[in-house]
Design a protein around this motif. Sequence first.
Motif, mmCIF file in Angstrom:
data_model
loop_
_atom_site.group_PDB
_atom_site.id
_atom_site.type_symbol
_atom_site.label_atom_id
_atom_site.label_comp_id
_atom_site.label_asym_id
_atom_site.label_seq_id
_atom_site.Cartn_x
_atom_site.Cartn_y
_atom_site.Cartn_z
ATOM 1 N N ASP A 152 -0.941 -2.668 -2.694
ATOM 2 C CA ASP A 152 -1.954 -1.053 -2.575
ATOM 3 C C ASP A 152 -2.372 -1.893 -3.556
ATOM 4 O O ASP A 152 -3.156 -3.238 -4.518
ATOM 5 C CB ASP A 152 -0.856 -0.932 -3.925
ATOM 6 N N ASP A 153 -3.912 -1.503 -3.602
ATOM 7 C CA ASP A 153 -5.673 -1.474 -3.985
ATOM 8 C C ASP A 153 -5.390 -1.433 -5.446
ATOM 9 O O ASP A 153 -6.126 -2.678 -6.531
ATOM 10 C CB ASP A 153 -6.749 -0.525 -3.892
ATOM 11 N N SER A 160 0.894 -1.060 -0.196
ATOM 12 C CA SER A 160 0.133 -0.357 0.300
ATOM 13 C C SER A 160 0.828 1.354 0.285
ATOM 14 O O SER A 160 1.772 1.231 0.775
ATOM 15 C CB SER A 160 -0.583 0.225 1.789
#
Length: 551
Positions: free
Chosen positions: A94-95, A77
Amino acid sequence: MTNVTAATASDDAARDRPIPPMPSTPWWRSAVIYQVYIRSFADGDGDGTGDIAGLRSRLGYLRDLGVDAIWINPWYSSPLADGGYDVADYFAIDDRFGTVAEAEAFIADAHDHGIRVILDLVPNHTSDQHRWFQEALADPSSPARQRYHFSAGRDGGPPNNWRSVFGGPAWTQLADGSWYLHLFDPSQPDLNWDNDEVRANFLDVLRFWLDHGADGFRVDVAHGLVKHPEMPDVDAYGPVVHVVDSDDHPHWDRDEIHDIVREWRAVVDHYDGAVLVAEAWVHPDRLANYVRSDEYHQSFNFSFLETPWDAAALRSVIDESMRALSQVGASNTWVLSNHDVVRHATRFGLPDPARWRAWLRESDPSEPDRDIGQRRARAAALLLLSLPGAAYLYQGEELGLDEVWDLDDSVRDDPVWFRSHHTDRGRDGCRVPIPWTATGPSFGFGDAVAWLPQPPEFATLAAEVQAGDEASMLELYRTALALRRRHLSDDESFEWLASDPSVLSYRRGGVTCVINLGDEAAPLPRGEIIISSGDVHDGLLGTDTAVWVRA
Ligand code: GLC
């Protein structure tokens, strides 16, 4: 007349290779490790940014290429102010890249393909968005500040003269008057490694990812963690801020670093076959300290990467590296390109390949000679892959990708570009997404236009276009990797053979390797040519050409 192009080797050997059990020689000593810059490898969800789903879909390609492991640049992230080297949460993905569950499934799948997975550990600094830094900002008197380096200024300015690797001072002042240290971008505050909580946290990070299946870590800025307790001024920086040539530097390569590494190694040793790899920009003699038997398993040889295309210079860096590392029983780790340097196919086409950093700062950059660069890159691949030790490949070098040096300024993303006030073009040119197919909005990278624009020439360099074409860079790499596995990997022996000064000639077990860097054709040794980087005529090896010959 004999014309020989790249020899073919069956791809079948590379297929269906489950990870072998731990042999007496550990796997990493002779491994080929492929670096995946995840943002730019393959985009599975069509948002223009590479991700785990995309990477997973290309595992077959990596298996067929014949690599032993991959190293993935940070996927945690992050605000991506420095491409992910600004970590906001070390325990989350991280998305844009995926989820922890996807990461775990991916690692398992990679193992099923016979590929180990090395992650990137970023311990020198966090993102300014990390909870710890936010806590430190919220309250000047909070002990949270002790996790970083906060200090009062000196004479109205920063506490000392330290410089950021990305340009400008290494200190930023807050509204409360205090300063904090960042050897890189202001959004990357340096951690204080004298703090027990910092040390304990990273042991947890190691265990977390090893428990999720990771096979080790490439450690970012391994020579940076510890700072001199009194933070004195730096006497003089060399031409490159993060390349160290002094034995007593206030913020690089300090001896106390090694205690930290030993703590990490004790954790990693609980996991069979797991490795630690140092990113340390130090001279080979100091590099040897990092790869002592209870520290890192290996450390990139950046001296090799920085060497110009010159036989005498290469011979001397090879000798020096082997001498230094053999003293501690470590193997070498050769590398020509990564996500921080000008791609070597372009570097080798510059009038002076070793001056690539200066070239990035030229306002009207001289155009590289592509033919020379490609020819040398082919020969360099056979050099890299025939030296004893591990070899690191950077995604796209197997396609002969060039540096995209003429990106429009408006799309540049690297903090180097911004911190240098738009005078250093920085590292975006080597990070342009991979072309997989000749057509499509991003040449098969994904369903959308890629986050950095790809030049039209990428159509001709696409993996799909090169596959099966014996003369292509991709088939040269595939063949060389298969032959390396068959003839070179099990044997660390190395012996120079007599040759003209502009030729490198050495024996590796039953194979003789010859690389001609001179202007004149060079004689070939007797034997069967098992691979060549270019045409061989009448028993002579042309300029910038390499062969492997079996006696
Ligand atoms: C390392 C990384 C580089 C990054 C820097 C700061 O040198 O390779 O990409 O910008 O560390 O984390």
